[in-house]
Every structure is written in structure tokens, then in C-alpha cells.
Design a protein around this motif. Structure first.
Motif, PDB file in Angstrom:
ATOM      1  N   GLY A 297       0.798  -1.216   0.000  1.00  0.00           N
ATOM      2  CA  GLY A 297       0.000   0.000   0.000  1.00  0.00           C
ATOM      3  C   GLY A 297       0.826   1.258   0.000  1.00  0.00           C
ATOM      4  O   GLY A 297       0.278   2.344  -0.135  1.00  0.00           O
ATOM      5  N   SER A 298       2.146   1.165   0.149  1.00  0.00           N
ATOM      6  CA  SER A 298       3.012   2.334   0.060  1.00  0.00           C
ATOM      7  C   SER A 298       3.102   2.761  -1.394  1.00  0.00           C
ATOM      8  O   SER A 298       2.804   1.980  -2.309  1.00  0.00           O
ATOM      9  CB  SER A 298       4.410   1.996   0.585  1.00  0.00           C
ATOM     10  OG  SER A 298       5.067   1.116  -0.317  1.00  0.00           O
ATOM     11  N   PRO A 299       3.498   4.010  -1.663  1.00  0.00           N
ATOM     12  CA  PRO A 299       3.632   4.436  -3.057  1.00  0.00           C
ATOM     13  C   PRO A 299       4.529   3.511  -3.874  1.00  0.00           C
ATOM     14  O   PRO A 299       4.242   3.251  -5.050  1.00  0.00           O
ATOM     15  CB  PRO A 299       4.217   5.843  -2.929  1.00  0.00           C
ATOM     16  CG  PRO A 299       3.679   6.343  -1.627  1.00  0.00           C
ATOM     17  CD  PRO A 299       3.690   5.139  -0.722  1.00  0.00           C
TER      18      PRO A 299
ATOM     19  N   GLU B 180       4.989   0.274  -3.546  1.00  0.00           N
ATOM     20  CA  GLU B 180       4.277  -0.958  -3.860  1.00  0.00           C
ATOM     21  C   GLU B 180       3.122  -0.716  -4.818  1.00  0.00           C
ATOM     22  O   GLU B 180       2.834  -1.530  -5.683  1.00  0.00           O
ATOM     23  CB  GLU B 180       3.784  -1.612  -2.570  1.00  0.00           C
ATOM     24  CG  GLU B 180       4.907  -2.112  -1.657  1.00  0.00           C
ATOM     25  CD  GLU B 180       5.772  -3.155  -2.332  1.00  0.00           C
ATOM     26  OE1 GLU B 180       6.994  -3.139  -2.112  1.00  0.00           O
ATOM     27  OE2 GLU B 180       5.240  -3.965  -3.102  1.00  0.00           O
ATOM     28  N   ILE B 181       2.445   0.420  -4.664  1.00  0.00           N
ATOM     29  CA  ILE B 181       1.367   0.756  -5.595  1.00  0.00           C
ATOM     30  C   ILE B 181       1.934   0.934  -6.997  1.00  0.00           C
ATOM     31  O   ILE B 181       1.359   0.469  -7.989  1.00  0.00           O
ATOM     32  CB  ILE B 181       0.629   2.026  -5.135  1.00  0.00           C
ATOM     33  CG1 ILE B 181      -0.075   1.789  -3.793  1.00  0.00           C
ATOM     34  CG2 ILE B 181      -0.400   2.462  -6.181  1.00  0.00           C
ATOM     35  CD1 ILE B 181      -0.630   3.054  -3.169  1.00  0.00           C
TER      36      ILE B 181
ATOM     37  N   ALA C 119       2.803  -2.396  -8.542  1.00  0.00           N
ATOM     38  CA  ALA C 119       1.607  -3.084  -9.027  1.00  0.00           C
ATOM     39  C   ALA C 119       1.097  -2.465 -10.316  1.00  0.00           C
ATOM     40  O   ALA C 119       0.669  -3.166 -11.242  1.00  0.00           O
ATOM     41  CB  ALA C 119       0.518  -3.057  -7.951  1.00  0.00           C
ATOM     42  N   ALA C 120       1.160  -1.132 -10.400  1.00  0.00           N
ATOM     43  CA  ALA C 120       0.694  -0.447 -11.609  1.00  0.00           C
ATOM     44  C   ALA C 120       1.562  -0.782 -12.813  1.00  0.00           C
ATOM     45  O   ALA C 120       1.072  -0.841 -13.948  1.00  0.00           O
ATOM     46  CB  ALA C 120       0.666   1.061 -11.373  1.00  0.00           C
TER      47      ALA C 120
ATOM     48  N   TRP D 265       5.576  10.542  -7.974  1.00  0.00           N
ATOM     49  CA  TRP D 265       5.383   9.439  -7.024  1.00  0.00           C
ATOM     50  C   TRP D 265       6.359   9.570  -5.843  1.00  0.00           C
ATOM     51  O   TRP D 265       6.001   9.286  -4.702  1.00  0.00           O
ATOM     52  CB  TRP D 265       5.600   8.103  -7.722  1.00  0.00           C
ATOM     53  CG  TRP D 265       4.471   7.675  -8.604  1.00  0.00           C
ATOM     54  CD1 TRP D 265       4.196   8.126  -9.871  1.00  0.00           C
ATOM     55  CD2 TRP D 265       3.451   6.723  -8.297  1.00  0.00           C
ATOM     56  NE1 TRP D 265       3.079   7.498 -10.359  1.00  0.00           N
ATOM     57  CE2 TRP D 265       2.604   6.634  -9.434  1.00  0.00           C
ATOM     58  CE3 TRP D 265       3.191   5.923  -7.184  1.00  0.00           C
ATOM     59  CZ2 TRP D 265       1.499   5.779  -9.473  1.00  0.00           C
ATOM     60  CZ3 TRP D 265       2.094   5.065  -7.230  1.00  0.00           C
ATOM     61  CH2 TRP D 265       1.258   4.999  -8.357  1.00  0.00           C
TER      62      TRP D 265
ATOM     63  N   SER E  84      -3.969   4.858 -10.252  1.00  0.00           N
ATOM     64  CA  SER E  84      -3.963   3.803  -9.236  1.00  0.00           C
ATOM     65  C   SER E  84      -3.576   4.324  -7.855  1.00  0.00           C
ATOM     66  O   SER E  84      -3.616   3.583  -6.880  1.00  0.00           O
ATOM     67  CB  SER E  84      -2.991   2.689  -9.641  1.00  0.00           C
ATOM     68  OG  SER E  84      -1.663   3.197  -9.717  1.00  0.00           O
ATOM     69  N   ASN E  85      -3.195   5.598  -7.769  1.00  0.00           N
ATOM     70  CA  ASN E  85      -2.792   6.201  -6.498  1.00  0.00           C
ATOM     71  C   ASN E  85      -3.799   7.297  -6.152  1.00  0.00           C
ATOM     72  O   ASN E  85      -3.875   8.320  -6.836  1.00  0.00           O
ATOM     73  CB  ASN E  85      -1.384   6.785  -6.627  1.00  0.00           C
ATOM     74  CG  ASN E  85      -0.828   7.305  -5.315  1.00  0.00           C
ATOM     75  OD1 ASN E  85      -1.571   7.697  -4.423  1.00  0.00           O
ATOM     76  ND2 ASN E  85       0.485   7.327  -5.205  1.00  0.00           N
TER      77      ASN E  85
END
Length: 337
Positions: free
Chosen positions: A14-16, A18-19, A22-23, A110, A141-142
Motif C-alpha cells: 500500500g506504500s507508493p 508498492e502501488i 503493481a501499476a 510518485w 492507481s494512487n
């Protein structure tokens, strides 16, 4: 020797970081591997080249997808490391607005979000429409970046920047002529309370950072990081260069695009962060090379406030300070707070 700091692996789900990971994961879906590989090869040649261009390097969706997979994780970590040092020098300050010049797919945006995790007005300026489109797609996604504005703008003499608390200029000056670099830095200085410039950690990248630093100081800015002072850099041009390193964890996608097998890579970068109208507390000194750990002692090469590079030897007899020295990494402030 101490290993470079691993920023990505430290992030929680859930940290930037990791987001963003995933993106990026599905980014090359549907793109033929050969097309991606060719785009990466061309981007590597441009990234390592020395010839400025008056045209965007990122030409189409394939280029941008390859760039994001190849460069965005490392750019994110380098900018985040620079911003972390900057944040230490201006404790309590949070940018209320941010403009990212030449932001491409938005790695610096980011990184700002990771350093100061609040929603704020954000504008990304770039001259490549495909990069802006993909940056907007990734930012969706953020939650804190969904309102960011992605605007096409020529990066150079015609650049105009709206007033902003923070302007970042990362990994873009090398694409410009010397005159255009000066115009971009001057525009950032005129618009911002704080300016952060990041370039590759090469002799040429360092030279571009020093030129930007000189212009910012000439415009009335104080250097907040990495330097402990705003006077002339004590490093002799052509003999050495100031740069730092951050360890970047590679995803399977990242390894596939870059053709590597290791689970990490070390990104070298040079940077300057400067402020005007803020009270900055630069580091008393900065570790500018890898600490050398020997039996019973640690050797630290330091950029010091009296405008010199000096070696400090911390021995086991110094107790707690020796332990701190063993845990100190390249790029850290010294002594630790």
C-alpha cells in the motif's frame, strides 16, 4: 563495505513504491517482447549518450511502456532518496503544491508523494504526449495523485512554470542544450520556494547538477542537501564527481525488460536541493563515498562545512560513535542526529 540503502524493500503493502510496482506489473501486456527490447536498447543509448535533442526521446506507447518498466523504478528511488535528505534539512515543511518539469511518466511525482504523503495540487510538464498519457494512467492507481494535471509543454527556452512550493527537475537536463538547461533552472527558480534537481550519477550528470546549483545560489537560494554549505563545491572538476547510490529491488517484469538476473540493482545519481525563504539546516557534513569498514575502525570521506573533502577515522575506542559509523551509509549526514 556498507551496501546501498534498499528503499523499495522497506515499503509496506500500500506504500507508493508498492502501488507503483503493481501499476507497472501489467504494463507490457500485449507488447511483443522484441518491440519492448528494441525500445529499451534505444532508450539505453539515449540515456547514456551526450548529444542533446530538440525532440522528445519517448515517441510512442511502446517507447513509454519500455521506459517505465526500464527506468521508472530506479528514477523513483533516486528522487525519493534526494527528497529524503532534503526533508531532513527542512523538518516540518511540507510542499503544498508541486510541479514536475520534464516529468515523463511521473516518477518524481510518485517520489514526492512517498516523501510527503498528502494530496496536493500537482502538475507534470513534458513534451511527449505518450509519456503524459501513460503517467496519467499509472497515477490513477494512487488516490493521492488522481487529481494531478498532465500538461504538454516544451521543456527549454519557452518553458513557463506556475508558482509552486516545490519544483522537481529530474533526469531531464541531459536531454537539453546548455542554453536550454539554464532556461529551465531559471524558470524553476523564479517559480518555486524549493527546487530539487536530480541527474544520473556520472561525471556529466554531476556537471549538470553543479551548473544548476550555481544558478540557484546565484538566484538567492540556499543549498539544503546534499552539501553542508552553499559555497563552491570543493571537488575538482575532472578529477572526481559527487554522486550517491540507492539500491532498487527488481520485480520479475523489471528483470525481464532489463535482461538481468539479480533481484536488485544500484542506481547512481547526483542531486541538489535548494530553498529560498525557508530555514534549512543542512547536514554538518555528508558521507560522499562508501564508508570503508576495517578492523576496529571506519573510514568516512566527508564533504564538510568548511568547503573541503576530508577523511575521518572513527575507531572502536569511540564506543557509540563507532557503532553509528558502522551503520552509516554512503550519502548519509554525519554525525547522525
Amino acid at each position: 563495505m556498507n551496501a546501498p540503502v534498499s528503499s523499495t524493500s522497506a515499503g509496506s503493502a500500500g506504500s507508493p513504491a508498492e502501488i507503483l510496482r503493481a501499476a507497472l506489473a501489467g504494463l507490457l501486456d500485449g507488447l511483443p517482447p522484441r518491440t519492448a527490447a528494441q525500445a529499451v536498447d534505444r532508450l539505453i543509448a539515449n540515456y547514456r549518450g551526450t548529444t542533446p535533442t530538440d525532440a522528445p526521446i519517448l515517441r510512442d506507447r511502446a517507447d513509454v511502456a519500455a521506459y517505465a518498466a526500464y527506468r521508472m523504478p530506479a528514477t523513483f528511488e533516486a528522487v525519493r532518496a534526494a527528497l529524503g535528505a532534503f526533508a531532513d534539512a527542512v523538518p516540518g515543511w511540507t510542499p503544498g503544491s508541486h510541479v514536475d518539469v520534464g516529468g515523463g511518466t511521473g516518477a518524481a511525482t510518485w517520489a514526492v508523494n512517498a516523501t510527503w504523503p498528502l494530496e496536493r495540487p500537482v502538475t507534470v510538464l513534458d513534451w511527449a504526449d505518450p509519456a503524459l498519457a501513460l503517467g496519467r494512467e499509472l497515477a490513477s492507481s494512487n488516490a493521492l495523485l488522481r487529481s494531478a494535471q498532465w500538461r504538454r509543454s516544451r521543456i527549454g527556452a519557452a518553458l513557463t512554470i506556475e508558482s509552486s512550493d516545490l519544483v522537481t527537475v529530474s533526469y531531464v537536463l541531459g536531454e537539453l542544450t546548455e542554453a536550454a538547461r539554464a532556461e529551465v533552472v531559471d524558470a524553476a527558480a523564479a517559480a518555486a520556494q524549493a527546487v530539487v534537481v536530480v541527474e544520473p550519477g556520472t561525471p556529466d550528470g554531476y556537471a549538470r547538477v553543479i551548473a544548476a546549483r550555481d544558478r540557484l545560489v546565484g538566484a538567492g537560494f540556499q543549498v539544503a542537501a546534499p552539501c553542508p554549505h552553499s559555497a563552491a563545491c570543493p571537488i575538482v572538476a575532472g578529477e572526481d564527481w559527487c554522486h550517491f547510490s540507492v539500491r532498487v529491488s527488481r520485480s520479475s517484469l523489471h528483470r525481464q525488460v532489463k535482461g538481468g538476473s539479480l533481484a536488485y540493482e544500484d542506481e547512481k545519481f547526483s542531486y541538489v536541493a535548494a530553498v529560498r525563504g525557508l530555514v534549512a539546516s543542512p547536514a554538518p557534513s555528508r558521507v560522499v563515498r562508501r564508508p570503508q569498514i576495517r578492523k576496529g575502525q571506519v573510514l568516512l570521506d566527508l564533504c564538510e562545512v568548511d568547503e573541503r573533502i576530508a577523511r575521518s577515522t572513527v575507531t572502536k575506542r569511540q564506543g557509540p560513535l563507532y557503532k553509528e559509523a558502522r551503520d552509516t551509509s554512503w550519502g548519509d549526514a554525519w554525525p547522525p542526529a
